[in-house]
Design a protein around this motif. Sequence first.
Motif, mmCIF file in Angstrom:
data_model
loop_
_atom_site.group_PDB
_atom_site.id
_atom_site.type_symbol
_atom_site.label_atom_id
_atom_site.label_comp_id
_atom_site.label_asym_id
_atom_site.label_seq_id
_atom_site.Cartn_x
_atom_site.Cartn_y
_atom_site.Cartn_z
ATOM 1 N N ILE A 230 45.729 26.379 -62.810
ATOM 2 C CA ILE A 230 46.310 25.352 -63.677
ATOM 3 C C ILE A 230 46.757 25.958 -65.004
ATOM 4 C CG2 ILE A 230 45.529 23.491 -65.174
ATOM 5 C CD1 ILE A 230 44.317 22.184 -62.773
ATOM 6 N N TYR B 89 50.074 20.450 -55.904
ATOM 7 C CA TYR B 89 48.974 19.515 -55.708
ATOM 8 C C TYR B 89 48.247 19.776 -54.396
ATOM 9 C CZ TYR B 89 46.418 15.213 -55.296
ATOM 10 O OH TYR B 89 45.406 14.321 -55.165
ATOM 11 N N PHE B 90 49.020 19.907 -53.315
ATOM 12 C CA PHE B 90 48.402 20.124 -52.001
ATOM 13 C C PHE B 90 47.550 21.387 -52.005
ATOM 14 C CE2 PHE B 90 52.141 17.620 -50.197
ATOM 15 C CZ PHE B 90 51.372 16.488 -50.025
ATOM 16 N N LEU C 133 44.351 15.960 -63.691
ATOM 17 C CA LEU C 133 44.702 16.112 -62.275
ATOM 18 C C LEU C 133 43.549 16.750 -61.506
ATOM 19 C CD1 LEU C 133 46.936 15.912 -60.150
ATOM 20 C CD2 LEU C 133 47.621 18.195 -60.759
ATOM 21 N N ILE D 202 38.098 14.190 -53.460
ATOM 22 C CA ILE D 202 37.374 14.932 -52.431
ATOM 23 C C ILE D 202 35.990 14.342 -52.201
ATOM 24 C CG2 ILE D 202 36.239 17.171 -52.047
ATOM 25 C CD1 ILE D 202 38.812 18.415 -53.173
ATOM 26 N N LEU E 192 46.788 18.242 -66.958
ATOM 27 C CA LEU E 192 46.471 19.064 -65.789
ATOM 28 C C LEU E 192 44.975 19.010 -65.491
ATOM 29 C CD1 LEU E 192 48.872 22.080 -66.223
ATOM 30 C CD2 LEU E 192 48.890 20.375 -64.437
ATOM 31 N N ILE F 228 41.579 15.096 -58.354
ATOM 32 C CA ILE F 228 41.401 15.737 -57.044
ATOM 33 C C ILE F 228 39.918 15.837 -56.717
ATOM 34 C CG2 ILE F 228 41.763 17.845 -55.709
ATOM 35 C CD1 ILE F 228 44.244 18.365 -57.336
ATOM 36 N N LEU G 250 47.645 11.586 -47.855
ATOM 37 C CA LEU G 250 46.637 11.615 -48.907
ATOM 38 C C LEU G 250 45.987 10.253 -49.110
ATOM 39 C CD1 LEU G 250 48.611 13.643 -51.562
ATOM 40 C CD2 LEU G 250 46.711 14.463 -50.219
ATOM 41 N N ILE H 135 40.183 23.129 -54.317
ATOM 42 C CA ILE H 135 39.004 22.433 -54.847
ATOM 43 C C ILE H 135 38.094 21.987 -53.710
ATOM 44 C CG2 ILE H 135 38.233 20.472 -56.232
ATOM 45 C CD1 ILE H 135 40.822 20.684 -57.755
ATOM 46 N N GLU H 136 38.722 21.625 -52.613
ATOM 47 C CA GLU H 136 37.923 21.190 -51.472
ATOM 48 C C GLU H 136 36.979 22.302 -51.001
ATOM 49 O OE1 GLU H 136 40.108 18.982 -48.655
ATOM 50 O OE2 GLU H 136 38.243 17.889 -48.302
ATOM 51 N N LEU I 62 46.188 22.921 -54.661
ATOM 52 C CA LEU I 62 44.997 22.725 -55.495
ATOM 53 C C LEU I 62 43.947 21.882 -54.768
ATOM 54 C CD1 LEU I 62 46.352 22.167 -59.088
ATOM 55 C CD2 LEU I 62 45.078 24.095 -58.203
ATOM 56 N N LEU I 63 44.446 20.901 -54.028
ATOM 57 C CA LEU I 63 43.525 20.047 -53.270
ATOM 58 C C LEU I 63 42.675 20.882 -52.325
ATOM 59 C CD1 LEU I 63 42.988 16.995 -52.735
ATOM 60 C CD2 LEU I 63 44.462 17.224 -50.766
#
Lengths: 458, 491
Positions: free
Chosen positions: A397, A378-379, B172, B180, B169, B176, B66, A385-386, A381-382
């Motif tokens: 994914i 998750y971290f 998810l 953001i 997924l 995210i 988070l 995407i950011e 992917l975050l």
Amino acid sequence: MKELLLLSGLGILSLIAEILNVRKLIYPLVIIGLFLNIGFCVSDFGHNEAIYGMMVLDKIPLAFTILFSFIAILWFTMAKNYFKDETNLSDHFSLVLFSLVGVFILTSYTHLVMLFLGVEILSIPVYVLAGSDKRNLYSNEAAFKYFLLGAFASGFLLLGITFVYGALGSFNVVQIASSAMSPYGISQQLLIVGFLLILFAMAFKMSAVPFHFWAPDVYTGAPTVITAYMSTIVKIGAIAGFYRLFSVVLSFYTHYNFVLLLMAVLTIAVGNIIAASQSNVKRLLAYSSIGHAGFIILGICVLSASTPYVIWYYLLAYSLASIASFWVLMLVSKQKDDEDISAFNGLVKRSPVLAGTMIIALLSMAGIPPLAGFFAKYFILLNVIEKGYILIAIIAILASLIGVYYYFKLIIAMFSGTSEESAAIEVPLFTKLVLILISVILIVVGVLPDFILGLIFR
Amino acid sequence: MLVFLLLILPVVFVLLTLIFNDKQAKNIALLGSLATLGVGLYAFYQFNLNPACSCFVYHTEWIKALNADFYIKIDGIDIILVLLTVLLVPFIIQSTAGRDIKNPKAYFSLILAMQSALLGVFLAKDALLFYIFWELALIPIYLISLIWGGEGRQKITFKFFIYTLFGSLFMLLAIIFIWIHNPSRNFNIYDFYKAGALLSAKQQMFVFIAFYLAFAIKIPIFPLHTWQPDTYVNAPTQGTMLLSGIMLKMGAFALIVWLIPIVPLGWQLASKYVIILSVISVVYGSLMALTQQDFKRMLAYSSLGHVGLIAAGIFAFNLQGIQGSLYQMLSHGINVVALFFVCDIILNRMKTDTMQKLGGIRNVSRVFSVLFLIALLGSVAMPLTNGFVGEFLLIHGVFQYNTIMAVFAGLTVILGALYMLRAYQSMMHGEVNALTETFGEITTNEKIVLGGLAVLVIFFGLFPNIILHVSEEPVKQLIEHVQNATVLVKR
């Protein structure tokens, strides 16, 4: 400095132990030593100790040292019985301890020569260890292959360091950053090629595609304990070393972004896709570890302030799950000398503890919440995407979905496969407890990621 | 605290079930589900008195890095789903009485774990928490189907797992993405509503598709339904009940709360297409149900048709559509669990559910045929049964959106009556044959379960308002929010 002396001292001690005939003491001593090492790291937090301009012990190296010391404690516990049954305990222990010194240097170097030394100190004992099953042809092949290719990669590394020195006149990572800022008097071509060569060498050590071809063969050929070592601690060392240099380089040279991103995506895709077609569990785990390396490299590509935490967390989650799964594999395959998926048939009935640990480890690696592996992915992917790389996030994914496919092949076998081997697997109580501990840690780290990260990076 | 109790009670009983021996497992699980039912009913009662009570909120920090919180809350919409869950699980557990289940400790603890995860999905008001419960709900049902399922279960359950995980997924990814773009950088659902409305049309469309994949697979909506019939047929009866009765409502619930209000513009752009898909689902499911020979498979397809209508009503997103869908989720859950239990009774005695081989059961078992008929009438939306209220509102809602769509959606009632009555006729009426002679009267336990469900069918048919008035206000607010968000952009 204390940590370095301690680890080297432990290595020498376990060599001497053989001579003094106090072999029984080695294991407790090593464990105490490693705990002491963690204690040293905790007490060193905030000091930013510099060692002769060669290494700096700031927050990140210390965190990585705590991580690999902890994993090493688990590894030694796993390896204790194996080496007692099979071969010599003390030389193996000392070889591993020496390579831990290499890992430590890789986490904390600031001087490029130390990078080279770290890589070599880490690798040379592992070449030997990969071939430690002397009578097994595959083990010999693994050692030979690893050594030849590894030596080649070391050559690249050295050449790269020389180029960088030629361009900048400095070996110091921090100085590289400051002198790269000034556009005058620097041979940019030399510098770019130099870093590229270092990148290739480190990619080899991290088994990133397209430098991964050694990994499956070596992982399969080497004894399972050594494979567990290579896929956890060696990987931590390689990635920490890579991060230390390229967190600086990447922030000045955007040339490598594309190369690294491509490498990361290929590593994730190739690792997972090939793993899906494996029927040998060790090989499957080897390919899956390539996939995980890809995820971590992806995390480094999208450099941000949180990157060290993110890759530290990923490595923790991955190493715990990896060591647990190799441990279970070792115990299961010992019964019939079979590493095929079918060896896991009906494991739930034969040994609930082994099966339970394996399931939690596999689910974590597959990234199913709320286990540690989920937040690790998750971290990353975050961050991806950011930075706006949505397509890459989708590829990652999909690849982890393929991961689910092969991890579940194993889980399904454990639940429903029928095995002619119906005898329960005998597992010592202590081993059971440690395995349960690992499962609990995987859950706790997953449910409370904040707590763990806060504990280490205060 | 009440809301936390609701979530944690099944978990406590999971542990208790595991501690005691196999013989006691069912009773402890039943006790646990009844205790949860008690808490759930009390919560519903309290909610009617004072919806703003602080006992309905539990909010604490979870992951600071988070800004993810452990935030669960009962509101007017999710209380209906909570009611559905706590009502059905005791029936589902009791339906195992007299059946031989291997390794009951594991079986019942998985059912209770599933209940807790499902409640978590409905109660979570934090997107990350919602996602985690969503995934957590998948593991127990996967294991239930894998271990206790029928022939060829490995492949079928695997397909189901990969399918749903694929969808989640993408969810998810969408979560995210919104996080953001969320100015307050948290997962709070109400901040998500604000953040989603700030996205551009293109971004909203992306989020819509990603969420839609996850939810449409779960519901399922054509053409993402291909996992469903096999999984339903193959899973053990209780697994099928959990799947069709409660789990697929996760998807429909998420459409209402987690999809349309977050990306109103995305919904506006896509609603045409997704309604068409839902209506295709209705027609396809009903037609497929018509052609089936086996009762359980027929029920699986009929379920596809019914939830297709629910989805269509949701995507119309007007008061009648949403209210109807909420009510129909409750009704459909009750009806489908009753029908799958009927199927289980038949399968348990006759070892087959091929309808042509059966016949004349009515002559052998009067009580059974009456109770079956009540459940069936609920399912075909007979007035005075629960199905009527929901389907009427749903078709009314779709009608306001588009007349032609409503005509096709209305087919579910006509076709449903056709295949259901045909099934009833061929199994219950006619001559008693050599096989059905042995059927005998159903046991007291079966009478209690089926009778209880039948009472619910009629009760909710007679008193729809106790449910509808609870959700009316929050639904209106949601619709208003969506309308405002879409109007703003138009200007």
